[in-house]
Design a protein around this motif. Structure first.
Motif, PDB file in Angstrom:
ATOM      1  N   GLN B 181       0.838  -1.211   0.000  1.00  0.00           N
ATOM      2  CA  GLN B 181       0.000   0.000   0.000  1.00  0.00           C
ATOM      3  C   GLN B 181       0.868   1.255   0.000  1.00  0.00           C
ATOM      4  O   GLN B 181       0.470   2.272  -0.556  1.00  0.00           O
ATOM      5  CB  GLN B 181      -0.971   0.014   1.181  1.00  0.00           C
ATOM      6  CG  GLN B 181      -1.861  -1.220   1.305  1.00  0.00           C
ATOM      7  CD  GLN B 181      -2.806  -1.447   0.148  1.00  0.00           C
ATOM      8  OE1 GLN B 181      -2.553  -1.030  -0.972  1.00  0.00           O
ATOM      9  NE2 GLN B 181      -3.898  -2.156   0.405  1.00  0.00           N
ATOM     10  N   ALA B 182       2.041   1.177   0.607  1.00  0.00           N
ATOM     11  CA  ALA B 182       2.935   2.343   0.574  1.00  0.00           C
ATOM     12  C   ALA B 182       3.306   2.658  -0.865  1.00  0.00           C
ATOM     13  O   ALA B 182       3.396   3.819  -1.250  1.00  0.00           O
ATOM     14  CB  ALA B 182       4.185   2.088   1.402  1.00  0.00           C
ATOM     15  N   ARG B 184       1.440   2.303  -3.230  1.00  0.00           N
ATOM     16  CA  ARG B 184       0.262   2.939  -3.840  1.00  0.00           C
ATOM     17  C   ARG B 184      -0.010   4.303  -3.201  1.00  0.00           C
ATOM     18  O   ARG B 184      -1.087   4.855  -3.318  1.00  0.00           O
ATOM     19  CB  ARG B 184      -0.973   2.049  -3.667  1.00  0.00           C
ATOM     20  CG  ARG B 184      -0.858   0.777  -4.472  1.00  0.00           C
ATOM     21  CD  ARG B 184      -2.199   0.338  -4.991  1.00  0.00           C
ATOM     22  NE  ARG B 184      -3.004  -0.361  -4.019  1.00  0.00           N
ATOM     23  CZ  ARG B 184      -4.292  -0.625  -4.209  1.00  0.00           C
ATOM     24  NH1 ARG B 184      -4.907  -0.210  -5.299  1.00  0.00           N
ATOM     25  NH2 ARG B 184      -4.966  -1.292  -3.299  1.00  0.00           N
ATOM     26  N   GLY B 185       0.978   4.794  -2.478  1.00  0.00           N
ATOM     27  CA  GLY B 185       0.877   6.155  -1.974  1.00  0.00           C
ATOM     28  C   GLY B 185       0.298   6.304  -0.583  1.00  0.00           C
ATOM     29  O   GLY B 185       0.018   7.411  -0.148  1.00  0.00           O
ATOM     30  N   VAL B 186       0.117   5.186   0.135  1.00  0.00           N
ATOM     31  CA  VAL B 186      -0.382   5.291   1.500  1.00  0.00           C
ATOM     32  C   VAL B 186       0.730   5.782   2.406  1.00  0.00           C
ATOM     33  O   VAL B 186       1.862   5.332   2.310  1.00  0.00           O
ATOM     34  CB  VAL B 186      -0.895   3.921   1.997  1.00  0.00           C
ATOM     35  CG1 VAL B 186      -1.121   3.944   3.484  1.00  0.00           C
ATOM     36  CG2 VAL B 186      -2.163   3.555   1.285  1.00  0.00           C
ATOM     37  N   ASP B 187       0.399   6.706   3.246  1.00  0.00           N
ATOM     38  CA  ASP B 187       1.390   7.231   4.178  1.00  0.00           C
ATOM     39  C   ASP B 187       0.815   7.153   5.574  1.00  0.00           C
ATOM     40  O   ASP B 187      -0.069   7.904   5.933  1.00  0.00           O
ATOM     41  CB  ASP B 187       1.696   8.684   3.798  1.00  0.00           C
ATOM     42  CG  ASP B 187       2.977   9.157   4.437  1.00  0.00           C
ATOM     43  OD1 ASP B 187       3.380   8.550   5.444  1.00  0.00           O
ATOM     44  OD2 ASP B 187       3.568  10.119   3.932  1.00  0.00           O
TER      45      ASP B 187
END
Lengths: 286, 266
Positions: B181-182, B184-187
């Motif tokens: 998910q990181a 995919r831009g998850v922070d």
């Protein structure tokens, strides 16, 4: 704009009894606009290498230059999110990253995280879904109801929707049926040729390496063993024999014929050329 | 996540590692009892000495033990605050106008802190030196006498060993999903509240999906191999008491007696 590893080392669980050095002084420069295969035995550091490309792992030593970003070991890296919007990483068995209620929402997740508006994201999602060969009727379905192969495609579409410049794939065809695998690899080749994307793909399938890739990086025990063009790579199959990996069928066929007295040159890579060469040699002989 | 050390097994080679898990569990229980006896400062000094030497004997670094205590620090801070407000006995230590901190509040907190720290050290000694599987074998054996009153010893042990077996797997899975998910831009660190909720959701849903999937696969695999609870079965690994185990038991019994004497007689 380049992707360059400069003496990069990576150690898992540093300073614990589980300490394990996965990469040693890796020097590597990936060619842009090419499809590069990364091969090597299990535990040779392929996945570790690949995760450096969008800074999911930060080097324990050395320096990394990816596009306009620089990552130096032991220095706090900034702007990782921006880097990740340029480098799309598809993990092994990416289907577990699906979580939304509908495929459309799941595909929009990436683009929206990187600042796209709802409409932009939807547009990108629909385009990505089409690229992986699924039609629009899937948009409102739940990603968790799909078959394994379809889930894989949706997961990869989720990354494609982000429209990254560099696409990194860790064994994208593992567990897919042969037809699905070929479709997948053709898609990556197409993305490379039509849209100029740099594609890096970890694979164990030599047929795919021969048919869809331009260059090969061989990893061995955390080091880069060789980095050559695909054609150069299949001239000499000693390394593959060492690993007990079968070379592509064309190469194997040619080798077997040569072992039995043929004199075929070792730079032909497709069945048609090989057949012509065989015909010629038989004629000359007869 | 990789820094999560509470309850982690460390494969060193020490006397403590070689001891029988049953002896270690019993010894731990005895030491825990003595930690709860009100034996005063001297008692805790004795206990601390014994426990720290056990930690060192097990070749565990104090740094590792300290790391496993970290999650408890928050709880300690919380207790401290409550004690300072609630306890109003003893003499006044510090006074800010009408707000007074009493001596007993500080001493109570200190007591609890010391007790908690010692407890964590003892349990870490057990879990860091015993393979999870040995631990469950030990628990099963120790629960056997209670079978007569209907305690399903084997089932409990099986449940514990499955749970323990899947902790690292789930942690790995969580890491994998977080990374996926990181990219995919998850922070998880930054972002607004609703973004954070979304980030957590993107982690939890896949984790649940795969956990249920795994549970089902495991159940099928067990059934396919003819597993039936309550069946009598033999063991590949036989636990055996030897001299050092008796030494450990005798030692910890002595410790309880000494501490009890300090607490109630002196």
């Amino acid at each position: 704009m380049s992707i360059e590893f400069n003496k990069v080392g990576y150690i898992y669980s540093e300073k614990t009894p589980f300490e394990y050095a996965a990469l040693h002084d890796v020097d590597l420069k990936f060619s842009e606009g090419k499809v590069t295969a990364i091969i090597g035995a299990t535990g040779s550091g392929k996945s570790t290498l690949v995760q450096h490309l969008n800074a999911l792992l930060l080097p324990s030593s050395g320096k990394l230059n990816i596009l306009n970003f620089e990552i130096v070991a032991k220095q706090k890296a900034t702007n990782l999110k921006a880097l990740r919007s340029h480098v799309g990483l598809v993990f092994q068995f990416p289907e577990y990253q699906l979580f939304e209620e509908t495929i459309l929402k799941d595909l929009c997740f990436g683009p929206k995280n990187f600042g796209a508006t709802e409409e932009e994201a939807q547009e990108k999602a629909i385009r990505a879904l089409k690229l992986v060969g699924l039609d629009q009727s899937y948009l409102e379905k739940s990603p968790l109801d799909l078959s394994g192969g379809q889930k894989r495609r949706v997961a990869i579409a989720g990354i494609l929707a982000m429209d990254p410049d560099v696409l990194v794939l860790d064994e994208p065809t593992a567990g897919l049926d042969p037809q699905g695998a070929i479709a997948m690899m053709s898609l990556f080749k197409e993305l490379n040729q039509k849209f100029g994307k740099t594609v890096l793909v970890v694979t164990h399938d030599m047929e795919h390496v021969l048919n869809y890739c331009d260059e090969v990086v061989v990893m061995k025990k955390g080091e880069v063993y060789s980095h050559t063009t695909v054609h150069e790579f299949f001239k000499d199959t000693t390394y593959l024999d060492e690993l007990h990996i079968l070379p592509p069928s064309v190469v194997r066929f040619r080798q077997m014929l040569n072992e039995r007295g043929f004199h075929l040159p070792n730079d032909c890579y497709d069945m048609k050329t090989l057949c012509a060469l065989i015909a010629k040699e038989v004629k000359n002989h007869g | 996540m990789g820094n999560f050390v509470l309850g982690k097994y460390l494969p060193y080679d020490s006397v403590i590692h070689k001891m029988d898990p049953r002896a270690k569990i019993l010894a731990m229980l005895m030491v825990l009892v003595s930690i709860f006896l009100p034996a005063g400062y001297l008692g805790y000094a004795v206990l601390a000495l014994v426990i720290v030497s056990t930690v060192l004997l097990a070749k565990l670094s104090l740094k590792f033990v300290w790391k496993s205590m970290k999650p408890m620090l928050f709880m300690l801070a919380f207790l401290m605050v409550i004690n300072i407000f609630a306890v109003k006995t003893g003499y006044v230590l510090i006074a800010f106008g009408s707000f007074e901190i009493y001596s007993d509040a500080v001493f109570n907190t200190l007591y609890i802190a010391v007790r908690l720290m010692l407890m964590i050290m003892v349990t870490t000694c057990l879990t860091a030196t015993t393979k999870p599987l040995d631990l469950t074998l030990g628990i099963e054996d120790l629960l056997k006498p209670f079978k007569k009153i209907g305690v399903p010893a084997h089932e409990i042990a099986m449940m514990i060993s499955i749970a323990l077996r899947f902790i690292p797997t789930l942690i790995e899975e969580t890491e994998r999903i977080m990374k996926a998910q990181a990219s995919r831009g998850v922070d998880l660190q930054e972002g607004k509240l609703n973004e954070k909720i979304m980030a957590v959701l993107s982690l939890i849903v896949p984790l649940f999906v795969s956990a249920f999937q795994r549970a089902e696969d495991l159940a099928n695999a067990m059934e396919a191999r003819g597993y039936a609870p309550g069946q009598k079965r033999t063991r590949y690994k036989q636990l055996k008491f030897c001299f050092r185990d008796f030494v450990l038991l005798a030692g910890s019994l002595l410790l309880v007696v000494v501490i009890a004497l300090m607490a109630f007689v002196l």
